[in-house]
Design an enzyme around this catalytic site. Structure first.
Site, PDB file in Angstrom:
ATOM      1  N   TYR A 162      38.016  35.557  34.360  1.00 23.79           N
ATOM      2  CA  TYR A 162      38.707  35.660  36.032  1.00 23.79           C
ATOM      3  C   TYR A 162      39.043  34.257  36.234  1.00 23.79           C
ATOM      4  CZ  TYR A 162      39.190  36.503  40.940  1.00 23.79           C
ATOM      5  OH  TYR A 162      39.653  36.485  42.038  1.00 23.79           O
ATOM      6  N   LYS A 166      42.936  32.859  36.860  1.00 22.45           N
ATOM      7  CA  LYS A 166      43.483  32.271  37.966  1.00 22.45           C
ATOM      8  C   LYS A 166      43.968  30.966  37.676  1.00 22.45           C
ATOM      9  CE  LYS A 166      42.727  36.040  40.536  1.00 22.45           C
ATOM     10  NZ  LYS A 166      44.011  36.833  40.951  1.00 22.45           N
TER      11      LYS A 166
HETATM   12  N1  LIG Z   1      38.075  39.168  47.689  1.00 20.95           N
HETATM   13  C1  LIG Z   1      38.159  38.210  47.400  1.00 20.95           C
HETATM   14  O1  LIG Z   1      37.211  37.650  47.920  1.00 20.95           O
HETATM   15  C2  LIG Z   1      39.076  37.465  46.862  1.00 20.95           C
HETATM   16  C3  LIG Z   1      39.013  35.955  46.547  1.00 20.95           C
HETATM   17  C4  LIG Z   1      39.983  35.316  45.788  1.00 20.95           C
HETATM   18  C5  LIG Z   1      40.720  35.861  45.434  1.00 20.95           C
HETATM   19  N2  LIG Z   1      41.261  37.325  45.259  1.00 20.95           N
HETATM   20  C6  LIG Z   1      42.382  37.870  44.875  1.00 20.95           C
HETATM   21  O2  LIG Z   1      43.055  38.582  45.764  1.00 20.95           O
HETATM   22  C7  LIG Z   1      43.711  39.807  45.150  1.00 20.95           C
HETATM   23  C8  LIG Z   1      43.197  41.203  45.757  1.00 20.95           C
HETATM   24  O3  LIG Z   1      41.952  41.452  45.743  1.00 20.95           O
HETATM   25  P1  LIG Z   1      41.147  42.437  46.331  1.00 20.95           P
HETATM   26  O4  LIG Z   1      39.929  41.517  47.167  1.00 20.95           O
HETATM   27  O5  LIG Z   1      41.953  42.741  47.745  1.00 20.95           O
HETATM   28  O6  LIG Z   1      40.744  43.384  45.552  1.00 20.95           O
HETATM   29  P2  LIG Z   1      40.335  44.929  45.373  1.00 20.95           P
HETATM   30  O7  LIG Z   1      40.192  45.504  46.836  1.00 20.95           O
HETATM   31  O8  LIG Z   1      39.794  45.519  44.228  1.00 20.95           O
HETATM   32  O9  LIG Z   1      42.205  45.284  45.200  1.00 20.95           O
HETATM   33  C9  LIG Z   1      42.693  44.817  43.885  1.00 20.95           C
HETATM   34  C10 LIG Z   1      44.077  45.767  43.941  1.00 20.95           C
HETATM   35  O10 LIG Z   1      44.669  45.181  42.417  1.00 20.95           O
HETATM   36  C11 LIG Z   1      45.147  46.623  41.915  1.00 20.95           C
HETATM   37  N3  LIG Z   1      45.138  46.361  40.434  1.00 20.95           N
HETATM   38  C12 LIG Z   1      44.147  46.121  39.673  1.00 20.95           C
HETATM   39  N4  LIG Z   1      44.535  46.274  38.498  1.00 20.95           N
HETATM   40  C13 LIG Z   1      45.774  46.994  38.374  1.00 20.95           C
HETATM   41  C14 LIG Z   1      46.589  47.300  37.569  1.00 20.95           C
HETATM   42  N5  LIG Z   1      46.514  47.182  36.245  1.00 20.95           N
HETATM   43  N6  LIG Z   1      47.901  47.814  37.927  1.00 20.95           N
HETATM   44  C15 LIG Z   1      48.142  48.073  39.414  1.00 20.95           C
HETATM   45  N7  LIG Z   1      47.450  47.544  40.245  1.00 20.95           N
HETATM   46  C16 LIG Z   1      46.126  47.014  39.832  1.00 20.95           C
HETATM   47  C17 LIG Z   1      44.186  47.651  42.721  1.00 20.95           C
HETATM   48  O11 LIG Z   1      44.440  49.094  42.130  1.00 20.95           O
HETATM   49  P3  LIG Z   1      43.405  50.091  41.803  1.00 20.95           P
HETATM   50  O12 LIG Z   1      42.947  50.440  43.387  1.00 20.95           O
HETATM   51  O13 LIG Z   1      44.241  51.007  41.338  1.00 20.95           O
HETATM   52  O14 LIG Z   1      42.289  49.389  41.229  1.00 20.95           O
HETATM   53  C18 LIG Z   1      43.863  47.114  43.946  1.00 20.95           C
HETATM   54  O15 LIG Z   1      45.081  47.638  44.581  1.00 20.95           O
HETATM   55  C19 LIG Z   1      43.289  39.725  43.700  1.00 20.95           C
HETATM   56  O16 LIG Z   1      44.176  39.038  43.024  1.00 20.95           O
HETATM   57  C20 LIG Z   1      41.872  38.868  43.816  1.00 20.95           C
HETATM   58  O17 LIG Z   1      41.701  38.190  42.587  1.00 20.95           O
HETATM   59  C21 LIG Z   1      40.340  38.028  46.177  1.00 20.95           C
END
Ligand SMILES: NC(=O)c1ccc[n+]([C@@H]2O[C@H](COP(=O)([O-])OP(=O)(O)OC[C@H]3O[C@@H](n4cnc5c(N)ncnc54)[C@H](OP(=O)(O)O)[C@@H]3O)[C@@H](O)[C@H]2O)c1
Length: 239
Positions: A162, A166
């Site tokens: 991860y 990033k």
């Molecule tokens: N939450 C945090 O604290 C945090 C912190 C830093 C960065 N981020 C970043 O923010 C972004 C959004 O994350 P989130 O927290 O909102 O997570 P999340 O709720 O798990 O959402 C992730 C999204 O990415 C989609 N996805 C994953 N693999 C995919 C694939 N192969 N093809 C198409 N879609 C795919 C998922 O679709 P499915 O529903 O189909 O799985 C979902 O829509 C990510 O890049 C994450 O690394 C999050």
């Protein structure tokens, strides 16, 4: 041709991506909800109203990038905004020495190679915008500065798949922004904060409303805004 700006968000069926779509629609954008499963993408778009449309995007299937670009070309002839939001953390909490290589590979396939190829496919459309914007959703966990400082407390969040993916996203931001420096396209990396989502978990202090703010700010930067930077809210982060 639509008067609204046209946005595409990957992984927009839930979490930060869905909320980013909601906030952009409130700002007048027409938003394509990228999702790998149609039912979930359609349901998310239905929640957001007529300015939201499902579009098939599977980050591990580059054919979906080509089809999405063709569809946007036919419908709008351009793209104003690409938010590369989809991401996974399959080795989160695992040690770099122990994480199964398949999980590390999965991280890079979705978070890096999918993101880069989707961006390459969308660039011809972004070049047709009066001011294209690319937001790469990275993470502070991708910071080499923080990870290389033994005194930085990252808890169990020091995994290689991860964090390394990033860091690579951030390098894509820096290199692509340099390549596009004489165009109207801006490319920046966003750290959303630690946000309550399926990925961030329940212990996260921020809700998605706050978690989407950095992406939305970078998506709507004015012509004299920054490019090639890494931000949380409006603060620059260490690479
Ligand atoms: N939450 C945090 O604290 C945090 C912190 C830093 C960065 N981020 C970043 O923010 C972004 C959004 O994350 P989130 O927290 O909102 O997570 P999340 O709720 O798990 O959402 C992730 C999204 O990415 C989609 N996805 C994953 N693999 C995919 C694939 N192969 N093809 C198409 N879609 C795919 C998922 O679709 P499915 O529903 O189909 O799985 C979902 O829509 C990510 O890049 C994450 O690394 C999050």
């Amino acid at each position: 041709m639509s008067e609204s700006k046209i946005a595409l968000i990957s992984g927009a069926n839930k979490g930060i991506g869905l909320e980013t779509a909601r906030q952009l629609i409130a700002k007048g954008y027409e938003v394509y909800i990228g999702a790998r499963r149609e039912a979930e993408g359609q349901a998310a778009a239905a929640k957001l109203g007529p300015k939201a449309h499902y579009i098939h995007l599977d980050m591990s299937n580059p054919d979906t990038f080509i089809a999405a670009a063709q569809k946007l070309e036919q419908l709008h002839g351009l793209l104003d905004l690409l938010v590369n939001n989809a991401g996974i953390g399959p080795d989160n909490g695992m040690k770099p020495s122990e994480a199964p290589i398949e999980l590390i590979r999965d991280s890079f396939n979705t978070n890096v190679f999918g993101l880069v190829e989707l961006t390459q496919r969308m660039l011809p459309l972004l070049r047709k915008s009066a001011g294209g914007r690319i937001v790469n959703v990275a993470s502070i966990l991708g910071s080499l500065t923080l990870n290389s400082d033994p005194n930085t407390d990252l808890g169990d969040w020091r995994s290689f798949g991860y964090n390394g993916s990033k860091a690579a996203v951030n390098m894509f931001t820096a290199t692509l922004a340099f390549e596009l420096r004489n165009t109207k396209i801006k490319v920046n990396s966003a750290h959303p904060g630690w946000v309550k989502t399926d990925l961030g978990g329940d212990a996260a202090p921020l809700d998605v409303t706050e978690g989407a703010q950095t992406s939305v700010w970078l998506a709507t930067l004015p012509e004299d805004g920054p490019t090639g930077g890494f931000f949380f809210k409006q603060d620059r982060l260490p690479w």
